[in-house]
Design an enzyme around this catalytic site. Structure first.
Site, PDB file in Angstrom:
ATOM      1  N   GLY A   1      -0.657  -2.852  -2.603  1.00 35.96           N
ATOM      2  CA  GLY A   1      -1.485  -3.342  -1.514  1.00 35.96           C
ATOM      3  C   GLY A   1      -0.570  -3.888  -0.435  1.00 35.96           C
ATOM      4  O   GLY A   1       0.546  -4.324  -0.725  1.00 35.96           O
ATOM      5  N   THR A   2      -1.043  -3.874   0.800  1.00 32.19           N
ATOM      6  CA  THR A   2      -0.137  -4.262   1.885  1.00 32.19           C
ATOM      7  C   THR A   2      -0.549  -5.533   2.605  1.00 32.19           C
ATOM      8  O   THR A   2      -0.389  -6.613   2.056  1.00 32.19           O
ATOM      9  CB  THR A   2       0.058  -3.085   2.849  1.00 32.19           C
ATOM     10  OG1 THR A   2      -1.216  -2.512   3.173  1.00 32.19           O
ATOM     11  CG2 THR A   2       0.898  -2.001   2.206  1.00 32.19           C
ATOM     12  N   THR A   3      -1.113  -5.460   3.803  1.00 27.47           N
ATOM     13  CA  THR A   3      -1.132  -6.622   4.686  1.00 27.47           C
ATOM     14  C   THR A   3      -2.376  -7.507   4.545  1.00 27.47           C
ATOM     15  O   THR A   3      -3.510  -7.026   4.606  1.00 27.47           O
ATOM     16  CB  THR A   3      -0.998  -6.158   6.146  1.00 27.47           C
ATOM     17  OG1 THR A   3       0.126  -5.285   6.231  1.00 27.47           O
ATOM     18  CG2 THR A   3      -0.788  -7.330   7.073  1.00 27.47           C
TER      19      THR A   3
END
Length: 281
Positions: free
Chosen positions: A53-55
């Site tokens: 998962g990123t931001t």
């Protein structure tokens, strides 16, 4: 021969023994192998890629705090999922957004939810926001072994502090180190770009509407420069998850509310795009 508690319909003795109000302590004492940090990884030959998962971004406003996340999960240079959920309610007055190894992060969130629910049932009161932040720090620290092998989880925690009557944000590092952020915060691969956007747009006296618009703007800027961050996907109707926490509790914006914010931002960007336009052929 001692009877099997399941065959008699009785609870095992472990469930009837007085102890800590921490679910993690209970699990560590009676079934330590179930804790994520106590599991051994199988041997892997060659390179190994797990979905990430990123931001995640957050900002405070006069009546509370907003926590939001993009929807993209990546696996190396590939898009593993376009509609991943990365922001979850921790309890009635707090939420957690996940960045890092997706599978471990979701598992940690579920364990954190159980930890807070267990404390409330045993003690009869909710844990303070400061206490919740500390419990999450302990959980991240217990995952340090996994993090050292490349499976890190770095969440962002936000909630409404009913004792101080305001929204608060906490960020973490892979060792469980906790910092309280003032005004706004971001974590994940696009956090540098998101933080830069929030630095310019944040106002101490901003309203809830301005705060929700700010986080979507920040995620849009992050997606513009970070390939691992997904911006609003109008064609697929996939928009960032935006949550608001006030003295009335946790609330997730509906798809209609989020799409309206995203659409207004896209219209503004089309009218005045950032950076140079492509040359006419």
């Amino acid at each position: 021969m001692e009877a099997n508690p399941r065959s008699t319909g009785r609870l095992p003795a472990a469930f009837l023994t007085p102890g800590s109000s921490s679910f993690m302590d209970f699990l560590g004492e009676h079934s330590p192998e179930l804790l994520p940090g106590n599991r051994s990884l199988p041997p892997v030959q060659g390179a190994f890629e797990a979905p990430h998962g990123t931001t995640i971004v957050a900002t405070t406003f006069a009546g509370g705090v907003v926590l939001a996340g993009d929807r993209r999960a990546t696996m190396g240079n590939m898009i593993a999922q376009r509609d991943m959920q990365k922001v979850f309610p921790a309890d009635e007055y707090s939420a957690v957004g996940i960045a890092g190894t997706a599978g471990l992060a979701v598992e940690m969130v579920k364990l954190f939810q159980l930890e807070l629910e267990h404390f409330e049932k045993v003690e009869g009161v909710q844990l303070s926001l400061e206490g919740k932040a500390n419990r999450l720090s302990t959980m991240i620290r217990s995952n340090l072994g996994m993090a050292m092998q490349g499976l890190a989880v770095v969440p962002l925690f936000a909630g409404y502090d009913i004792d101080r009557d305001k929204g608060r944000i906490f960020s973490y590092d892979v060792t469980g180190g906790r910092s309280e952020e003032q005004g706004y915060a971001a974590t994940g691969s696009g956090s540098i770009f998101a933080r830069g956007a929030m630095k310019k747009l944040y106002r101490e006296d901003q309203t809830e509407q301005q705060a929700t618009t700010l986080v979507v703007q920040a995620l849009y800027d992050a997606a513009d420069d970070d390939s691992a961050t997904g911006g609003p996907d109008v064609a697929r109707r996939i928009y960032p998850i935006v949550t608001v926490i006030t003295d009335e509790g946790f609330r997730r914006l509906t798809e209609a509310e989020t799409s309206e914010i995203a659409s207004s931002i896209l219209e503004g960007r089309l009218a005045l795009p950032d950076g140079p336009r492509a040359a006419l052929l």
